[in-house]
Design a protein around this motif. Structure first.
Motif, PDB file in Angstrom:
ATOM      1  N   LEU A   5       5.499   0.862  -9.471  1.00  0.00           N
ATOM      2  CA  LEU A   5       5.198   1.124  -8.065  1.00  0.00           C
ATOM      3  C   LEU A   5       3.879   0.487  -7.657  1.00  0.00           C
ATOM      4  CD1 LEU A   5       6.336   4.854  -7.738  1.00  0.00           C
ATOM      5  CD2 LEU A   5       7.372   2.881  -6.622  1.00  0.00           C
ATOM      6  N   ILE A   6       2.873   0.612  -8.512  1.00  0.00           N
ATOM      7  CA  ILE A   6       1.574   0.023  -8.206  1.00  0.00           C
ATOM      8  C   ILE A   6       1.683  -1.492  -8.103  1.00  0.00           C
ATOM      9  CG2 ILE A   6      -0.705  -0.477  -9.182  1.00  0.00           C
ATOM     10  CD1 ILE A   6      -0.816   2.390 -10.168  1.00  0.00           C
ATOM     11  N   LYS A   7       2.422  -2.103  -9.024  1.00  0.00           N
ATOM     12  CA  LYS A   7       2.582  -3.560  -9.011  1.00  0.00           C
ATOM     13  C   LYS A   7       3.269  -4.023  -7.736  1.00  0.00           C
ATOM     14  CE  LYS A   7       4.497  -7.376 -11.734  1.00  0.00           C
ATOM     15  NZ  LYS A   7       5.257  -7.755 -12.957  1.00  0.00           N
ATOM     16  N   GLU A   8       4.349  -3.326  -7.364  1.00  0.00           N
ATOM     17  CA  GLU A   8       5.088  -3.719  -6.163  1.00  0.00           C
ATOM     18  C   GLU A   8       4.266  -3.498  -4.903  1.00  0.00           C
ATOM     19  OE1 GLU A   8       8.948  -2.203  -3.639  1.00  0.00           O
ATOM     20  OE2 GLU A   8       9.122  -2.264  -5.810  1.00  0.00           O
ATOM     21  N   HIS A   9       3.636  -2.352  -4.798  1.00  0.00           N
ATOM     22  CA  HIS A   9       2.876  -2.042  -3.584  1.00  0.00           C
ATOM     23  C   HIS A   9       1.605  -2.883  -3.482  1.00  0.00           C
ATOM     24  CE1 HIS A   9       5.076   1.379  -1.750  1.00  0.00           C
ATOM     25  NE2 HIS A   9       5.578   1.472  -2.972  1.00  0.00           N
ATOM     26  N   THR A  10       1.022  -3.248  -4.621  1.00  0.00           N
ATOM     27  CA  THR A  10      -0.137  -4.139  -4.587  1.00  0.00           C
ATOM     28  C   THR A  10       0.266  -5.505  -4.046  1.00  0.00           C
ATOM     29  OG1 THR A  10      -1.140  -3.021  -6.487  1.00  0.00           O
ATOM     30  CG2 THR A  10      -1.955  -5.218  -5.953  1.00  0.00           C
ATOM     31  N   ALA A  11       1.409  -6.020  -4.540  1.00  0.00           N
ATOM     32  CA  ALA A  11       1.904  -7.314  -4.070  1.00  0.00           C
ATOM     33  C   ALA A  11       2.240  -7.261  -2.581  1.00  0.00           C
ATOM     34  CB  ALA A  11       3.132  -7.724  -4.875  1.00  0.00           C
ATOM     35  N   THR A  12       2.873  -6.165  -2.159  1.00  0.00           N
ATOM     36  CA  THR A  12       3.223  -6.001  -0.742  1.00  0.00           C
ATOM     37  C   THR A  12       1.972  -5.932   0.123  1.00  0.00           C
ATOM     38  OG1 THR A  12       5.285  -4.841  -1.249  1.00  0.00           O
ATOM     39  CG2 THR A  12       4.358  -4.486   0.939  1.00  0.00           C
ATOM     40  N   ARG A  13       0.998  -5.184  -0.346  1.00  0.00           N
ATOM     41  CA  ARG A  13      -0.242  -5.020   0.417  1.00  0.00           C
ATOM     42  C   ARG A  13      -0.981  -6.356   0.564  1.00  0.00           C
ATOM     43  NH1 ARG A  13      -3.293  -0.116   0.903  1.00  0.00           N
ATOM     44  NH2 ARG A  13      -5.364  -0.512   1.740  1.00  0.00           N
ATOM     45  N   ILE A  14      -1.081  -7.101  -0.547  1.00  0.00           N
ATOM     46  CA  ILE A  14      -1.783  -8.385  -0.508  1.00  0.00           C
ATOM     47  C   ILE A  14      -1.075  -9.352   0.436  1.00  0.00           C
ATOM     48  CG2 ILE A  14      -2.349 -10.438  -1.871  1.00  0.00           C
ATOM     49  CD1 ILE A  14      -2.845  -8.526  -4.251  1.00  0.00           C
TER      50      ILE A  14
END
Length: 492
Positions: free
Chosen positions: A141-150
């Motif tokens: 979840l952190i990996k996906e949401h970090t990529a989405t946020r960036i």
């Protein structure tokens, strides 16, 4: 769902009573099945509940008996044994599920079943902040949401900065009081609004710009319209500047660009390469060869109609007497039948006036199959100029070899809208007035009342400079009607 990247913490806000019941059911199950495929992961169940709630709000106008259609990809990317977990939620009465349809290309539908008498009647809806203990799920979840946020902030940082500052105020007590007293809302709608209230109360603000429509989606774009009056920024009332007949307007923007510019410079900004290619073919096959005489006149008259008049009232005025007699009731209401996907048959829908009916019908015309035989669609096709019908049909043309699909037309209009609202207008405002608070709700810009005229004038300037045509921009107050001391100034 709120992601705290600094502390690498992932937590989900879930209703306390529902969570307690799920937790108890999981404990009983795992006592019997401590290992193997029948063992249930509590954190994944909480993720599924949160996903269904979130997607139900995002698709609140397309729910089927309260169910939201979700593709398997949403579930399987986080848990290989997701089917067993879905079945567990269904078997224990935490969710309901409706069938998929291969013929109609529909996924399974899901709805959360909340504990009875626990939502709309209580002063406070108790929630819990559940921190996911499963390292593997948290990491994904952190990996996906970090990529989405960036990815999102790379193009919308001038807007998301206001979402991150947590200075948007929400009148929680008044919103709850409104929901409890509103008799027109059913229990599901009341509960959905209560969930929204809890997330705003706890500052659970999310955003992303990763979809094909290129729009900026946030907590506020999915917020039910009737809860907007309870929002303020630094105690200042808010107002949204909405584009009147926005989808017809962006169709006009595309047509105007096609007929006014050369082939090398016709493409409106913000489009995907395959959309540009589809428009290039439209230009080559239809526009360049036929843009003389009646066709040019018809297209320009359509543009003038959308810009200078009310397209929906115009359609209503030109419906045939025979068709009007079929949809008008003796009491002046408008009735027509629409297909209900969850029930598998058409059912009647009523409208208070002809304009509302024509607005829905026009949007249906824009996005439905060119081969639709619905009487209301055939009526609009008769009323619309033939060149407009031809352009829309061409942009809906399917050619899998060229990656062309029917929904390209809708995506083209949405991408044009997002380009102007997110990438041009709000960026110009942020550069000129970096202290000015803004939100976007797809085709509208939200600001404080004292900045309304400046934002309106900037919108007009951009459309004139880049398109040569301007929409009608309507201010929509975001404060309760009871606050009659607040006056929305007129825009010259």
């Amino acid at each position: 769902m709120k992601i705290n990247l600094k502390e690498k913490e992932v937590h989900i806000l879930i209703e306390q009573e529902l969570f307690d019941r799920i937790k108890e059911a999981v404990a009983k199950n795992n006592k019997i099945y401590p290992k193997g495929k029948n063992k249930i992961k509590l954190d994944y169940l909480v993720y599924v509940i949160d996903l269904i709630e979130k997607k139900s709000l995002e698709n609140k106008d397309r729910l089927q008996d309260g169910h939201v259609r979700l593709k398997a990809k949403y579930f399987e990317k986080y848990e290989w044994n997701y089917k067993r977990h879905i079945d567990f939620l269904k078997e224990n009465g935490f969710i309901s599920k409706i069938p998929y349809s291969i013929k109609k290309e529909l996924s399974y539908g899901y709805k959360v079943i909340y504990p009875k008498n626990n939502s709309s009647g209580k002063e406070e809806l108790k929630t819990t902040k559940y921190e996911l203990p499963n390292f593997q799920l948290s990491r994904k979840l952190i990996k996906e949401h970090t990529a989405t946020r960036i990815k999102t902030e790379s193009t919308t940082g001038h807007l998301t900065r206001w979402l991150d500052m947590a200075e948007i105020e929400f009148d929680y007590p008044e919103a709850v009081k409104y929901i409890k007293s509103n008799k027109s809302l059913n229990e599901l709608k009341k509960h959905q609004r209560r969930i929204c209230c809890e997330k705003l109360k706890h500052n659970h603000i999310t955003y992303n710009r990763v979809g094909k429509d290129n729009r900026l989606h946030s907590t506020f774009t999915s917020l039910p319209k009737d809860l907007r009056p309870f929002l303020k920024y630094q105690e200042q009332p808010l107002v949204s500047l909405d584009l009147k007949s926005s989808q017809p307007f962006f169709l006009c923007a595309l047509i105007f660009t096609l007929i006014e510019r050369s082939e090398e410079e016709y493409a409106v900004g913000g489009l995907k390469p395959y959309h540009v290619e589809k428009i290039r073919q439209l230009y080559s096959v239809m526009i360049r060869k036929n843009l003389i005489g009646p066709m040019d006149t018809d297209l320009r008259e359509f543009i003038d109609l959308v810009l200078e008049k009310d397209i929906y009232s115009y359609i209503g005025h030109n419906l045939s007497p025979d068709f009007l007699s079929q949809i008008k009731t003796p009491f002046g209401n408008i009735n027509d039948k629409y297909f209900n996907l969850s029930k598998g048959f058409k059912e009647k829908k009523s409208f208070k006036n002809l304009r509302d009916y024509c607005k829905k019908s026009m949007l249906e015309y824009l996005y439905c199959s060119p081969k639709s035989k619905e009487k209301r669609i055939l009526e609009i096709r008769r009323i619309m100029p033939d060149p407009v019908n031809m352009i829309i049909d061409k942009l809906k043309e399917v050619n899998k070899e060229h990656n062309f699909f029917r929904n390209d037309f809708a995506l083209i209009l949405q991408n044009i809208e997002a380009f102007f609202i997110v990438d041009v207008i709000t960026k110009r405002i942020a550069e000129e007035r970096p202290e000015l608070f803004m939100l976007t709700i797809h085709d509208s810009i939200v600001c404080t009342l004292d900045n309304m005229k400046y934002v309106h004038n900037t919108m007009m300037d951009v459309f004139i400079e880049m398109l040569g045509i301007v929409p009608n921009i309507i201010p929509e107050p975001w404060f309760p009607s009871s606050e009659n001391s607040i006056k929305v100034p007129k825009i010259a």
